[in-house]
Design a protein around this motif. Sequence first.
Motif, PDB file in Angstrom:
ATOM      1  N   ILE A 155     -24.469  43.866  73.250  1.00  0.00           N
ATOM      2  CA  ILE A 155     -23.167  44.499  72.941  1.00  0.00           C
ATOM      3  C   ILE A 155     -22.135  43.694  72.973  1.00  0.00           C
ATOM      4  CG2 ILE A 155     -21.537  46.357  73.602  1.00  0.00           C
ATOM      5  CD1 ILE A 155     -23.858  48.021  74.065  1.00  0.00           C
ATOM      6  N   LYS A 202     -15.505  46.810  71.858  1.00  0.00           N
ATOM      7  CA  LYS A 202     -17.151  46.779  71.951  1.00  0.00           C
ATOM      8  C   LYS A 202     -17.361  48.569  71.416  1.00  0.00           C
ATOM      9  CE  LYS A 202     -18.335  43.767  75.388  1.00  0.00           C
ATOM     10  NZ  LYS A 202     -18.777  43.449  76.867  1.00  0.00           N
ATOM     11  N   ASP A 203     -16.518  49.177  71.740  1.00  0.00           N
ATOM     12  CA  ASP A 203     -16.837  50.711  71.810  1.00  0.00           C
ATOM     13  C   ASP A 203     -16.407  51.408  70.481  1.00  0.00           C
ATOM     14  OD1 ASP A 203     -14.377  50.059  72.416  1.00  0.00           O
ATOM     15  OD2 ASP A 203     -13.901  51.950  73.525  1.00  0.00           O
TER      16      ASP A 203
END
Length: 301
Positions: A155, A202-203
Amino acid sequence: MQASVTKPVFRFAPSPNGRLHLGHAYSALLNDDFARRFGGRFLLRIEDIDLTRCRPAFEAAIYADLAWLGLAWEEPVRRQSEHFADYRAAFSRLQGRGVVYPCFCSRKDIAEAVACREAGGEPWPRDPDGAPLYPGTCRRLPPDEAALRIAAGDIHAWRLDMGQALLLSPGPHSYVRFDRSMREEPCRAQPGRWGDAVIVRKDTPTSYHLSVVVDDALQGVTHVVRGKDLEAATDLHVLLQDLLGLPTPLYHHHDLIRDPEGDKLAKSRRSEALVVLRDRGVSAAELRVRLGFPAQPMPST
Ligand code: GLU
């Protein structure tokens, strides 16, 4: 590049992650007031890139609250979650210019790296939001190692390489700000104080900074009216606009509406949520007057 202005275009850009409060009402009314006084357009944009915190019910409530305040906006409303392809394209452009790199660090990794440097006695520099500047750990990763980690599904976020960005766009950076009478004055911007800011989170496949500059350009926004809490972010936006070849709108950063203790209003505290005021029997006309606007919307010029 400075936008050339014919009919000014304003926008209110809330995030549907809570109920609107008095501060949002002020910002929306001020945008609408500018548009009416200066023959401009008033757009609404839903900033819902955070797919975990944004909720359709909050979006519906935004429309209801704004209509209750007497505001009308152009349709269709731009919803950021429907335009990730636009942000990806802008990101690819930055990538093509060699000014972004993947970052695999967790918050803990960053805190530890900063603590390690601060152990030497010197305080580590902070960005305008008070967060420690990114210490650059992943900037130093060999590209093939980073590529392997990405291929393995690690990630990661993407950060702006501020040093490289400032080589390509050395400045001096500036923008034009305007006051309530639309008087303009130049203003210096110092994007470097943001360090290697996150450009793709990241999300979610973008960030506030990237989407806001892309959308302001795509929607033809000429005049950005938003709170002083976002004034420092404008420095970074000006740099991104330059790197992406996008026009720089003019900016007005208004004072924030504070609660009686002097704190900034926050959605999380439901402080002065419009729905709470409404349920208490406050009328839209009273609220408009309390915020310094005419009880009824003025006719557009
Ligand atoms: N979506 C941001 C907020 O709700 C405002 C962004 C902007 O006006 O640039 O605070």
